[in-house]
Design a protein around this motif. Sequence first.
Motif, mmCIF file in Angstrom:
data_model
loop_
_atom_site.group_PDB
_atom_site.id
_atom_site.type_symbol
_atom_site.label_atom_id
_atom_site.label_comp_id
_atom_site.label_asym_id
_atom_site.label_seq_id
_atom_site.Cartn_x
_atom_site.Cartn_y
_atom_site.Cartn_z
ATOM 1 N N THR A 198 43.921 42.696 29.056
ATOM 2 C CA THR A 198 43.461 43.638 28.588
ATOM 3 C C THR A 198 43.184 44.674 29.683
ATOM 4 O O THR A 198 42.366 44.168 30.848
ATOM 5 N N SER A 199 43.172 46.365 29.274
ATOM 6 C CA SER A 199 42.433 47.014 30.842
ATOM 7 C C SER A 199 40.780 46.689 30.472
ATOM 8 O O SER A 199 40.049 46.101 29.491
ATOM 9 N N ALA A 200 40.165 47.576 31.565
ATOM 10 C CA ALA A 200 38.531 46.646 31.604
ATOM 11 C C ALA A 200 37.966 47.501 31.025
ATOM 12 O O ALA A 200 37.296 47.572 29.702
ATOM 13 N N ASP A 201 38.442 48.995 30.280
ATOM 14 C CA ASP A 201 38.017 49.930 29.539
ATOM 15 C C ASP A 201 38.655 49.252 28.113
ATOM 16 O O ASP A 201 37.128 49.457 27.389
ATOM 17 N N ASP A 202 39.408 49.003 28.441
ATOM 18 C CA ASP A 202 39.719 48.609 26.107
ATOM 19 C C ASP A 202 39.012 46.874 26.284
ATOM 20 O O ASP A 202 38.509 46.952 24.688
ATOM 21 N N ALA A 203 38.872 46.520 26.856
ATOM 22 C CA ALA A 203 37.813 45.473 26.900
ATOM 23 C C ALA A 203 37.490 45.271 26.443
ATOM 24 O O ALA A 203 35.840 44.457 26.072
ATOM 25 N N ILE A 204 36.389 45.954 26.894
ATOM 26 C CA ILE A 204 34.606 46.502 26.518
ATOM 27 C C ILE A 204 34.747 47.121 25.222
ATOM 28 O O ILE A 204 33.928 46.578 24.456
ATOM 29 N N ALA A 205 35.455 47.711 24.888
ATOM 30 C CA ALA A 205 35.463 48.474 23.714
ATOM 31 C C ALA A 205 36.267 47.569 23.119
ATOM 32 O O ALA A 205 35.282 46.984 21.443
ATOM 33 N N ILE A 206 36.447 46.457 22.976
ATOM 34 C CA ILE A 206 36.851 45.156 22.295
ATOM 35 C C ILE A 206 35.324 44.109 21.897
ATOM 36 O O ILE A 206 35.192 43.605 20.879
ATOM 37 N N GLY A 207 34.650 43.983 23.108
ATOM 38 C CA GLY A 207 33.634 43.851 23.249
ATOM 39 C C GLY A 207 32.379 44.318 22.413
ATOM 40 O O GLY A 207 31.916 43.610 21.768
ATOM 41 N N LYS A 208 32.801 45.365 22.715
ATOM 42 C CA LYS A 208 31.292 46.350 21.541
ATOM 43 C C LYS A 208 31.933 45.819 20.259
ATOM 44 O O LYS A 208 31.019 46.427 19.125
ATOM 45 N N ALA A 209 33.122 45.922 19.650
ATOM 46 C CA ALA A 209 33.470 45.577 18.313
ATOM 47 C C ALA A 209 33.109 43.938 17.965
ATOM 48 O O ALA A 209 32.761 44.349 16.660
ATOM 49 N N TRP A 210 32.823 43.475 19.099
ATOM 50 C CA TRP A 210 32.231 41.940 18.636
ATOM 51 C C TRP A 210 30.500 41.787 19.082
ATOM 52 O O TRP A 210 30.081 40.427 17.923
ATOM 53 N N GLY A 211 29.982 43.189 19.906
ATOM 54 C CA GLY A 211 28.422 43.373 19.429
ATOM 55 C C GLY A 211 28.028 43.012 21.023
ATOM 56 O O GLY A 211 26.635 43.347 20.735
ATOM 57 N N LEU A 235 23.982 38.607 5.547
ATOM 58 C CA LEU A 235 24.226 37.918 6.558
ATOM 59 C C LEU A 235 25.626 38.715 7.844
ATOM 60 O O LEU A 235 25.653 38.523 8.068
ATOM 61 N N LEU A 236 26.486 38.143 6.851
ATOM 62 C CA LEU A 236 27.814 39.189 6.719
ATOM 63 C C LEU A 236 27.488 39.775 6.430
ATOM 64 O O LEU A 236 28.517 40.557 7.010
ATOM 65 N N ASP A 237 27.231 40.728 5.699
ATOM 66 C CA ASP A 237 27.611 41.661 4.880
ATOM 67 C C ASP A 237 26.332 42.838 6.337
ATOM 68 O O ASP A 237 27.302 43.539 7.072
ATOM 69 N N ALA A 238 25.623 41.914 7.357
ATOM 70 C CA ALA A 238 25.252 42.761 8.202
ATOM 71 C C ALA A 238 25.834 42.441 9.988
ATOM 72 O O ALA A 238 25.934 43.347 10.863
ATOM 73 N N ALA A 239 26.559 41.214 8.944
ATOM 74 C CA ALA A 239 27.536 41.296 10.590
ATOM 75 C C ALA A 239 29.218 41.876 11.525
ATOM 76 O O ALA A 239 29.214 42.747 9.887
ATOM 77 N N ARG A 240 29.445 42.172 12.108
ATOM 78 C CA ARG A 240 30.475 42.648 12.278
ATOM 79 C C ARG A 240 32.209 41.806 12.226
ATOM 80 O O ARG A 240 32.297 40.766 11.825
ATOM 81 N N THR A 241 32.510 42.771 11.651
ATOM 82 C CA THR A 241 34.566 41.858 11.326
ATOM 83 C C THR A 241 35.343 42.277 12.473
ATOM 84 O O THR A 241 36.498 42.988 12.187
ATOM 85 N N PRO A 242 35.304 41.289 13.403
ATOM 86 C CA PRO A 242 36.229 42.841 14.361
ATOM 87 C C PRO A 242 37.452 41.926 14.808
ATOM 88 O O PRO A 242 38.943 42.203 15.045
ATOM 89 N N ALA A 243 38.163 40.949 13.673
ATOM 90 C CA ALA A 243 39.593 41.410 13.300
ATOM 91 C C ALA A 243 39.936 39.543 12.276
ATOM 92 O O ALA A 243 38.617 39.533 11.102
ATOM 93 N N PRO A 244 40.271 40.231 11.102
ATOM 94 C CA PRO A 244 40.804 39.380 9.979
ATOM 95 C C PRO A 244 40.392 38.055 9.900
ATOM 96 O O PRO A 244 40.480 36.874 11.085
ATOM 97 N N GLY A 245 39.182 37.825 9.044
ATOM 98 C CA GLY A 245 38.890 36.214 8.961
ATOM 99 C C GLY A 245 37.472 35.570 9.778
ATOM 100 O O GLY A 245 37.386 34.965 9.669
ATOM 101 N N VAL A 246 37.480 36.925 10.704
ATOM 102 C CA VAL A 246 36.247 36.612 11.816
ATOM 103 C C VAL A 246 34.779 37.150 11.361
ATOM 104 O O VAL A 246 34.541 38.444 11.705
#
Length: 171
Positions: free
Chosen positions: A140-153, A28-39
């Motif tokens: 954060t700008s809209a484009d950067d916020a969307i990129a962050i969101g995509k990094a989180w799923g 489950l964790l191998d399949a999860a994203r790690t968008p930030a340290p410890g997350v």
Amino acid sequence: MAVRCGIAFFALLAIAGCASHPAPKPALLDAARTPAPGVYAGGRIAAGDVASLRAAGIRRVIDLTPDAETPDFDEASAVRAAGLDYANLPLGGPNDLTRENVLAFDALMHDATRPVLVHCASGNRVGAMAALRAAWIEGTSADDAIAIGKAWGLTGLEDAVRQRIASGEPR
């Protein structure tokens, strides 16, 4: 006797060596994203995942799903019974992408003891909250916020998130 002592020594060495290695991450964790340290950010967990999460060192689970999505699994009870901290912010869909919920998500993430797993059914709501948090709270700008969101799923809720960001929601 020397052979038995030698075998005992190597058996003891093997046990000590195994004890010094951290528990392997569950799939489950191998399949999860790690968008930030410890997350870890991901999708739905099941009853069989809870012990593995604890063994992998997860300390808090943040569940973004309403209880009605998993009527046969009391996640809160299972996670707490395993000795982990549990928090729930039930988000049903686009109508729940509100400023109040983003502020609540921010508080949950800020207060979370790491490592933390934040999840919904697929990771999409997790990504939506991360994107809106980046835009509305961090500026954060809209484009950067969307990129962050995509990094989180973030996936299917991207249009709804873009609309909310474009609405100029105040910080």
